[in-house]
Design an enzyme around this catalytic site. Structure first.
Site, PDB file in Angstrom:
ATOM      1  N   ASN A   1       0.940 -13.931   0.859  1.00  0.00           N
ATOM      2  CA  ASN A   1       0.753 -12.974  -0.227  1.00  0.00           C
ATOM      3  C   ASN A   1      -0.604 -13.261  -0.924  1.00  0.00           C
ATOM      4  OD1 ASN A   1       1.337 -11.085  -2.339  1.00  0.00           O
ATOM      5  ND2 ASN A   1       3.500 -11.463  -2.021  1.00  0.00           N
TER       6      ASN A   1
ATOM      7  N   ASN B   1       3.306 -11.727  -9.605  1.00  0.00           N
ATOM      8  CA  ASN B   1       3.365 -10.796 -10.735  1.00  0.00           C
ATOM      9  C   ASN B   1       4.758 -10.558 -11.293  1.00  0.00           C
ATOM     10  OD1 ASN B   1       0.564 -10.319 -10.502  1.00  0.00           O
ATOM     11  ND2 ASN B   1       1.013  -9.123  -8.683  1.00  0.00           N
ATOM     12  N   THR B   2       5.742 -11.245 -10.786  1.00  0.00           N
ATOM     13  CA  THR B   2       7.088 -11.113 -11.321  1.00  0.00           C
ATOM     14  C   THR B   2       7.520 -12.499 -11.761  1.00  0.00           C
ATOM     15  OG1 THR B   2       7.479  -9.403  -9.678  1.00  0.00           O
ATOM     16  CG2 THR B   2       9.406 -10.230 -10.827  1.00  0.00           C
TER      17      THR B   2
ATOM     18  N   ASN C   1      -4.562  -7.777  -8.356  1.00  0.00           N
ATOM     19  CA  ASN C   1      -3.535  -6.832  -8.812  1.00  0.00           C
ATOM     20  C   ASN C   1      -2.413  -7.570  -9.526  1.00  0.00           C
ATOM     21  OD1 ASN C   1      -0.649  -6.419  -7.440  1.00  0.00           O
ATOM     22  ND2 ASN C   1      -1.985  -7.373  -5.909  1.00  0.00           N
TER      23      ASN C   1
ATOM     24  N   LYS D   1       8.283 -13.709   3.343  1.00  0.00           N
ATOM     25  CA  LYS D   1       6.851 -13.714   2.987  1.00  0.00           C
ATOM     26  C   LYS D   1       6.571 -14.768   1.932  1.00  0.00           C
ATOM     27  CE  LYS D   1       3.063 -10.650   1.701  1.00  0.00           C
ATOM     28  NZ  LYS D   1       2.644  -9.250   1.629  1.00  0.00           N
TER      29      LYS D   1
ATOM     30  N   TYR E   1      -4.578  -5.346   4.197  1.00  0.00           N
ATOM     31  CA  TYR E   1      -4.468  -4.382   3.103  1.00  0.00           C
ATOM     32  C   TYR E   1      -5.865  -4.125   2.535  1.00  0.00           C
ATOM     33  CZ  TYR E   1      -2.820  -2.217  -1.306  1.00  0.00           C
ATOM     34  OH  TYR E   1      -2.596  -1.364  -2.353  1.00  0.00           O
TER      35      TYR E   1
ATOM     36  N   PHE F   1       5.565  -4.911  -8.888  1.00  0.00           N
ATOM     37  CA  PHE F   1       6.629  -4.240  -8.115  1.00  0.00           C
ATOM     38  C   PHE F   1       7.034  -2.893  -8.728  1.00  0.00           C
ATOM     39  CE2 PHE F   1       8.615  -8.310  -6.055  1.00  0.00           C
ATOM     40  CZ  PHE F   1       7.521  -8.395  -5.212  1.00  0.00           C
TER      41      PHE F   1
ATOM     42  N   SER G   1       5.602 -12.968  -4.967  1.00  0.00           N
ATOM     43  CA  SER G   1       4.659 -12.205  -5.788  1.00  0.00           C
ATOM     44  C   SER G   1       4.255 -13.000  -7.020  1.00  0.00           C
ATOM     45  CB  SER G   1       5.262 -10.883  -6.237  1.00  0.00           C
ATOM     46  OG  SER G   1       4.459 -10.325  -7.250  1.00  0.00           O
TER      47      SER G   1
ATOM     48  N   LEU H   1       0.843  -1.201   0.000  1.00  0.00           N
ATOM     49  CA  LEU H   1       0.000   0.000   0.000  1.00  0.00           C
ATOM     50  C   LEU H   1       0.877   1.250   0.000  1.00  0.00           C
ATOM     51  CD1 LEU H   1      -3.411   0.374   1.513  1.00  0.00           C
ATOM     52  CD2 LEU H   1      -1.851   2.267   1.818  1.00  0.00           C
TER      53      LEU H   1
END
Ligand SMILES: Cc1cc2nc3c(=O)[nH]c(=O)nc-3n(C[C@H](O)[C@H](O)[C@H](O)COP(=O)(O)O)c2cc1C
Length: 373
Positions: free
Chosen positions: A250, A181-182, A115, A221, A322, A119, A179, A68
Site C-alpha cells: 500500500n 488513512n483509517t 492521499n 494487502k 495506480y 475509504f 491503509s 482508482l
C-alpha cells in the site's frame, strides 16, 4: 492522446480531475464505437504475456491497483486499457464519505501522490449492483475494508460481510489491512490480530467455496512501513493460514526523497516513484519469507518496464500500478508489458521464477570483465 489532455487534468484539483476522467470515460462508453476505439488503441496493441497465478489465467501480469475504481463503475474502459486484471474497491460494508476534502495531492515533480481519502465508498450493495451490470473482459479482484465507525474489536465482522457479498462476483478478493488513512488499520497487521482475522476469513472462504462450488482466492494487502522482522512474521502467518496471495504494498506514511516539497507535509499515504525502493524491499523480504509458496502481487512506484522488472526480480509474480496511470496515461500498460516481454525473450525464459534464476546466474559486471578480458 493522454499527453494532450494531461495539462487540462493537471490544471484541476486532483480529486476533481479524477472524478472528471472517470465520468468522461463512462459517458463516452455510451457512444457506439468508443469502446472499440479505446480497445484498438490500448488493449489490442498490448502484447500477450499470459500468466497463471492464484489459480487464475491472466492475459498479462499487470493489474490496476485498488483505489482508482473504488465503486466498480468504470470497469469496461479500464479493462480496455490492456490490464491483465483489475482490483476494485476498497469497498466498505456500508456507504461512507471518507475524510473531508482536500484529501488528494499531486507531487508532480516526483510523479507522486499523497492521499488521505479514508475509504470513501458507495458500500457493498451499490458496489455489487454496479458489478452485476458489466460485461467482464478480464479477471476482477474485490478489495474489502471496514467502515470507519466499526470499532476495531469488531473489524472481523466487516471483513466477513465483504467476503460474503463479494465472493459470488469476484475472481479473487483482497483484505486491505494497511491503509494509513483509517485509524487503527495498521494495528490489524499486528500478529495476534492478524491471526484471528485470517483464521475467521479463511474459515468463511471454505464455507463459501462449498456453497458456491468454486474457490475464490483470498489475498492480503500489506503496508510498506514494516521492518524486516515484521515482514518475516507476516510471511509466516500468511503461510500458516494458507493465504492465496499477498499484495505488497500500500502507500507509505514515510516521506522518502520528497521532504523538500511543501506538500510532503500533508498527512496521508505516499504513492508513486518515491515509494518504489521501499516497496521493492518489502517484496524482496516477503519473497525470502514465503519462499515461493504464496504469489506476491508487487505494487508501489512502478512507472516503466525497468521498475516492473525490478519488482519481478525481487520476487513479484504479478504487478499493479495506480499513480503511473495518472502521470503517464494508459499507454504505460503497453509499454510495461512490452518491456517485460522483451526482457524475458532476451533471457530465454517463460516464467518470472525462471527469470529470477536466470538473472541470479548472469555474470556480475566484474566477473564479466574477467571472462571477456
Ligand atoms: C488516490 C489513491 C487511493 C487509493 N485507495 C486505495 C484503496 O482504497 N485501497 C487500497 O488497498 N489501496 C489504495 N491505494 C493504494 C494503491 O492501490 C497502491 O497500493 C499504491 O498507490 C502504490 O502503488 P502506485 O505507486 O503504483 O500508486 C490508493 C492509492 C491512491 C494514490
Amino acid at each position: 492522446m493522454y499527453k494532450l489532455i494531461r495539462p487540462l487534468l493537471f490544471s484541476l484539483d486532483p480529486e476533481r480531475a479524477h472524478d472528471l476522467m472517470l465520468e468522461t470515460l463512462r459517458r463516452s462508453y455510451r457512444i457506439p464505437g468508443t469502446a472499440a476505439l479505446i480497445r484498438s488503441v490500448y488493449a489490442r496493441r498490448t502484447p500477450s504475456l499470459p500468466v497463471w497465478a492464484m489459480g487464475l489465467q491472466l492475459r498479462n501480469p499487470l493489474g490496476l491497483a485498488a483505489g482508482l475504481d473504488k465503486n466498480a463503475d468504470c470497469i469496461g474502459p479500464l479493462a480496455d486499457f490492456g490490464f491483465g486484471f483489475l482490483e476494485l474497491g476498497t469497498v466498505t460494508p456500508r456507504a461512507q464519505p471518507g475524510n473531508p476534502r482536500k484529501r488528494l495531492f499531486r507531487l508532480a515533480a516526483h510523479e507522486a501522490i499523497i492521499n488521505r481519502m479514508g475509504f470513501n465508498s458507495v458500500g457493498l450493495a451499490a458496489f455489487t449492483a454496479n458489478l452485476s451490470r458489466v460485461r467482464r473482459t478480464c479477471p476482477l479482484g474485490i478489495n474489502i475494508g471496514k467502515n470507519r465507525e466499526t470499532p476495531e474489536k469488531n473489524a472481523v465482522d466487516d471483513y466477513l460481510l465483504g467476503l460474503r457479498a463479494g465472493y459470488p462476483v469476484a475472481d479473487y478478493m483482497t483484505l486491505t489491512l494497511s491503509s494509513p488513512n483509517t485509524p487503527g488499520r495498521r494495528a490489524l497487521q499486528e500478529r495476534d490480530n492478524l491471526a484471528v482475522l485470517l483464521g475467521a476469513l479463511k474459515n468463511e472462504q471454505h464455507i463459501m467455496a462449498r456453497a458456491h462450488a468454486h474457490y475464490v482466492p483470498l489475498a492480503v494487502k500489506i503496508a510498506p512501513d514494516l521492518d524486516d522482522a515484521e515482514i518475516s512474521a507476516i510471511a509466516h502467518l500468511l503461510i500458516d493460514h494458507d493465504v492465496d496471495a499477498v499484495v505488497a504494498t500500500n502507500t507509505t506514511v514515510a516521506r522518502p526523497r520528497v521532504e523538500e516539497t511543501p506538500l510532503s507535509r500533508e498527512k496521508g499515504g505516499l504513492s508513486g516513484r518515491p515509494l518504489r525502493y521501499v516497496a521493492t524491499h518489502v517484496i524482496r523480504e516477503l519473497h525470502r519469507g514465503v519462499a515461493g509458496r504464496i504469489p506476491i502481487i508487487g505494487v508501489g512506484g512502478i512507472s516503466n518496464a525497468a521498475d516492473a522488472w525490478e519488482k519481478i526480480l525481487a520476487g513479484a509474480d504479478l504487478l499493479q500500478i495506480y499513480t503511473a496511470l495518472i502521470y503517464r496515461g494508459p499507454m504505460v500498460v503497453r509499454d510495461i508489458i512490452t518491456g517485460i516481454r522483451s526482457r524475458m525473450v532476451a533471457l530465454e525464459v517463460e516464467t518470472f521464477a525462471q527469470a529470477r534464476m536466470a538473472h541470479a546466474n548472469l555474470p556480475k559486471p566484474d566477473e564479466r570483465g574477467t571472462t571477456t578480458g
